[in-house]
Design an enzyme around this catalytic site. Structure first.
Site, PDB file in Angstrom:
ATOM      1  N   CYS A 112       0.819  -1.228   0.000  1.00  0.00           N
ATOM      2  CA  CYS A 112       0.000   0.000   0.000  1.00  0.00           C
ATOM      3  C   CYS A 112       0.848   1.271   0.000  1.00  0.00           C
ATOM      4  O   CYS A 112       0.326   2.352  -0.281  1.00  0.00           O
ATOM      5  CB  CYS A 112      -0.942   0.002   1.193  1.00  0.00           C
ATOM      6  SG  CYS A 112      -2.042  -1.412   1.159  1.00  0.00           S
ATOM      7  N   HIS A 252      -3.492   7.016   2.121  1.00  0.00           N
ATOM      8  CA  HIS A 252      -3.890   5.685   1.649  1.00  0.00           C
ATOM      9  C   HIS A 252      -5.270   5.339   2.214  1.00  0.00           C
ATOM     10  O   HIS A 252      -5.531   5.522   3.410  1.00  0.00           O
ATOM     11  CB  HIS A 252      -2.844   4.662   2.088  1.00  0.00           C
ATOM     12  CG  HIS A 252      -3.276   3.255   1.832  1.00  0.00           C
ATOM     13  ND1 HIS A 252      -3.703   2.832   0.594  1.00  0.00           N
ATOM     14  CD2 HIS A 252      -3.371   2.184   2.667  1.00  0.00           C
ATOM     15  CE1 HIS A 252      -4.037   1.560   0.677  1.00  0.00           C
ATOM     16  NE2 HIS A 252      -3.845   1.137   1.907  1.00  0.00           N
ATOM     17  N   ASN A 282     -10.121  -0.448  -0.685  1.00  0.00           N
ATOM     18  CA  ASN A 282      -8.665  -0.356  -0.622  1.00  0.00           C
ATOM     19  C   ASN A 282      -8.076  -0.964  -1.895  1.00  0.00           C
ATOM     20  O   ASN A 282      -8.093  -2.186  -2.071  1.00  0.00           O
ATOM     21  CB  ASN A 282      -8.189  -1.113   0.628  1.00  0.00           C
ATOM     22  CG  ASN A 282      -6.683  -1.070   0.806  1.00  0.00           C
ATOM     23  OD1 ASN A 282      -5.948  -0.644  -0.076  1.00  0.00           O
ATOM     24  ND2 ASN A 282      -6.233  -1.534   1.961  1.00  0.00           N
TER      25      ASN A 282
HETATM   26  O1  UT7 Z   1      -4.006  -1.383   3.438  1.00  0.00           O
HETATM   27  C1  UT7 Z   1      -2.882  -1.852   4.046  1.00  0.00           C
HETATM   28  C2  UT7 Z   1      -2.943  -2.024   5.496  1.00  0.00           C
HETATM   29  N1  UT7 Z   1      -4.184  -2.549   5.954  1.00  0.00           N
HETATM   30  C3  UT7 Z   1      -4.879  -1.849   6.834  1.00  0.00           C
HETATM   31  O2  UT7 Z   1      -4.530  -0.748   7.170  1.00  0.00           O
HETATM   32  C4  UT7 Z   1      -6.097  -2.523   7.445  1.00  0.00           C
HETATM   33  C5  UT7 Z   1      -6.051  -2.407   8.932  1.00  0.00           C
HETATM   34  N2  UT7 Z   1      -7.121  -3.108   9.607  1.00  0.00           N
HETATM   35  C6  UT7 Z   1      -8.423  -2.726   9.541  1.00  0.00           C
HETATM   36  O3  UT7 Z   1      -8.764  -1.819   8.822  1.00  0.00           O
HETATM   37  C7  UT7 Z   1      -9.410  -3.391  10.453  1.00  0.00           C
HETATM   38  O4  UT7 Z   1      -8.709  -4.162  11.391  1.00  0.00           O
HETATM   39  C8  UT7 Z   1     -10.430  -4.299   9.708  1.00  0.00           C
HETATM   40  C9  UT7 Z   1     -11.384  -3.442   8.916  1.00  0.00           C
HETATM   41  C10 UT7 Z   1      -9.687  -5.274   8.814  1.00  0.00           C
HETATM   42  C11 UT7 Z   1     -11.263  -5.081  10.749  1.00  0.00           C
HETATM   43  O5  UT7 Z   1     -11.877  -4.182  11.650  1.00  0.00           O
HETATM   44  P1  UT7 Z   1     -11.724  -4.380  13.221  1.00  0.00           P
HETATM   45  O6  UT7 Z   1     -12.517  -3.317  13.837  1.00  0.00           O
HETATM   46  O7  UT7 Z   1     -10.263  -4.426  13.558  1.00  0.00           O
HETATM   47  O8  UT7 Z   1     -12.411  -5.762  13.439  1.00  0.00           O
HETATM   48  P2  UT7 Z   1     -11.801  -7.103  14.065  1.00  0.00           P
HETATM   49  O9  UT7 Z   1     -10.898  -7.770  13.093  1.00  0.00           O
HETATM   50  O10 UT7 Z   1     -11.265  -6.777  15.435  1.00  0.00           O
HETATM   51  O11 UT7 Z   1     -13.113  -7.945  14.243  1.00  0.00           O
HETATM   52  C12 UT7 Z   1     -14.148  -7.552  15.147  1.00  0.00           C
HETATM   53  C13 UT7 Z   1     -15.260  -8.561  15.028  1.00  0.00           C
HETATM   54  C14 UT7 Z   1     -14.782  -9.992  15.136  1.00  0.00           C
HETATM   55  O12 UT7 Z   1     -15.767 -10.742  15.788  1.00  0.00           O
HETATM   56  P3  UT7 Z   1     -15.613 -11.096  17.346  1.00  0.00           P
HETATM   57  O13 UT7 Z   1     -14.338 -11.854  17.470  1.00  0.00           O
HETATM   58  O14 UT7 Z   1     -15.581  -9.783  18.060  1.00  0.00           O
HETATM   59  O15 UT7 Z   1     -16.853 -11.913  17.601  1.00  0.00           O
HETATM   60  C15 UT7 Z   1     -14.693 -10.462  13.705  1.00  0.00           C
HETATM   61  O16 UT7 Z   1     -14.844 -11.847  13.566  1.00  0.00           O
HETATM   62  O17 UT7 Z   1     -15.865  -8.448  13.739  1.00  0.00           O
HETATM   63  C16 UT7 Z   1     -15.836  -9.728  13.073  1.00  0.00           C
HETATM   64  N3  UT7 Z   1     -15.652  -9.505  11.647  1.00  0.00           N
HETATM   65  C17 UT7 Z   1     -16.696  -9.262  10.830  1.00  0.00           C
HETATM   66  N4  UT7 Z   1     -18.013  -9.189  11.034  1.00  0.00           N
HETATM   67  C18 UT7 Z   1     -18.797  -8.913   9.986  1.00  0.00           C
HETATM   68  C19 UT7 Z   1     -14.517  -9.472  10.941  1.00  0.00           C
HETATM   69  N5  UT7 Z   1     -14.775  -9.217   9.648  1.00  0.00           N
HETATM   70  C20 UT7 Z   1     -16.114  -9.080   9.543  1.00  0.00           C
HETATM   71  C21 UT7 Z   1     -16.984  -8.813   8.487  1.00  0.00           C
HETATM   72  N6  UT7 Z   1     -18.311  -8.720   8.746  1.00  0.00           N
HETATM   73  N7  UT7 Z   1     -16.545  -8.601   7.227  1.00  0.00           N
END
Ligand code: UT7
Length: 327
Positions: A112, A252, A282
């Site tokens: 990225c 980004h 993204n």
């Molecule tokens: O581009 C290059 C670098 N990349 C980035 O900068 C991305 C950085 N990361 C992020 O933007 C975020 O971490 C994400 C958007 C990928 C995820 O958001 P988050 O707020 O960190 O969610 P999480 O991974 O902590 O997941 C929270 C909950 C989990 O459930 P539990 O364990 O709390 O029951 C996940 O299983 O949300 C669940 N979850 C989803 N639910 C519905 C994860 N993905 C999804 C989904 N839909 N697509």
């Protein structure tokens, strides 16, 4: 001598993949995706097309806008993690497709942050006096490496990208400064495991779905928030810029919450923070040139613009430039 961006071009494919469409593929919801990332929809390319096609569309706009021929291009750099092939470089394919018969070129892999790395690299060839016209492309066909059964990643990524032309600039505008960083110890959290020399493709790697993007979102999020905000603040301090001095932040587009954190640290008013994540998601190396493409009409000659990125590697960085033309 400084290097200045003198034209921009961009491209996204027509096919829209909305959050509602993804609800049919994985256990997710439009509400979750929008509130956690800011994304409403993303674009996906047709079968039989590749990253070079994104670059060609963007570059042809640039050649037309500047009224120049492809034979005048000295160098083509393509930042991408989804090259058309492992080799030859996508830059060679782009040069061939546009007819840049006098150019040399190479691909640059910094995920990225790829566009920032490539922009700074391209600028050096102008600053040294070696070249007069350098094309810098940032483009990714992420749908080629996204697992549409993995809700952790498939909701985030989209296809698209853009390009800029760099030329010498004899006034105070152009690319002024950059801070680029990397930390390979972050590779475990965001990578494509198989397909390279460590794990060449086999039936086993395919069955284990190791040719797709693997991301540990929460960990990457923490590093991204901290490092992108910090490096953006650093480049402001290094160049004696306050939030009032900065006209636009082109960050980004990985997550609206990461962009917000960066903007807050830079003490920027909301209208200075350019956002198009809701439409494209993204696009990895594509997001910053796509911002230029979408918002070019806003920019005025002399505007102070800060670019910032964080991505796989880990790689991150910031570039400070003064916009060089009125469109
Ligand atoms: O581009 C290059 C670098 N990349 C980035 O900068 C991305 C950085 N990361 C992020 O933007 C975020 O971490 C994400 C958007 C990928 C995820 O958001 P988050 O707020 O960190 O969610 P999480 O991974 O902590 O997941 C929270 C909950 C989990 O459930 P539990 O364990 O709390 O029951 C996940 O299983 O949300 C669940 N979850 C989803 N639910 C519905 C994860 N993905 C999804 C989904 N839909 N697509």
């Amino acid at each position: 001598m400084r290097a200045a961006i003198t034209a921009v071009g961009g491209y996204v494919p027509d096919k829209v993949l909305s959050n509602k469409d993804l609800e049919k593929l994985v256990d997710t919801s439009d509400e979750w995706i929008q509130s956690r990332t800011g994304i409403k929809e993303r674009r996906v390319m047709a079968e039989g097309t590749a990253t070079s096609d994104i670059c060609v569309q963007a570059v042809n706009q640039i050649l037309e806008k500047r009224g120049i021929s492809a034979t005048e291009i000295d160098l083509v750099i393509v930042a991408t993690v989804t090259p058309d092939h492992v080799f030859p470089a996508t830059a060679n394919i782009v040069s061939d497709k546009i007819g840049a018969t006098n150019a040399w070129g190479f691909d640059l892999s910094a995920a990225c942050s790829g566009f920032l790395y490539a922009l700074d690299t391209g600028a050096k060839f102008i600053e040294s006096g070696k070249h007069k016209k350098v094309l810098v492309c940032g483009a990714d066909k992420m749908s080629a490496i996204v697992n549409y059964e993995d809700r952790n990643t498939c909701v985030i990524f989209g296809d698209g990208g853009g390009a800029v032309l760099l030329e010498p600039c004899d006034d105070e505008n152009g690319i002024i400064d950059s801070i680029l960083k990397s930390d390979g110890s972050g590779r475990a959290f965001l990578h494509q495991k198989a397909g390279g020399s460590m794990h060449p493709p086999t039936h086993e790697t395919i069955d284990a779905r190791e040719h797709y993007v693997h991301q540990e979102g929460k960990t990457v999020f923490k590093f991204a928030v901290t490092n992108m905000a910090e490096v953006s603040r650093d480049i402001m301090d290094k160049n004696n810029l306050t939030g009032d001095d900065v006209d636009y932040l082109c960050a980004h587009q990985a997550n609206l919450r990461i962009i917000d954190a960066t903007a807050r640290r830079m003490e920027l008013d909301d209208e200075k923070v350019l956002i198009n994540i809701e439409r494209y998601g993204n696009t990895t190396a594509g997001t910053i040139p796509l911002l230029f493409w979408d918002f070019e009409k806003k920019f005025k000659k002399g505007d102070n613009i800060v670019l910032a990125a964080f991505g796989g590697g880990f790689t991150w960085g910031s570039v400070y430039l003064k916009w060089a033309y009125n469109s």
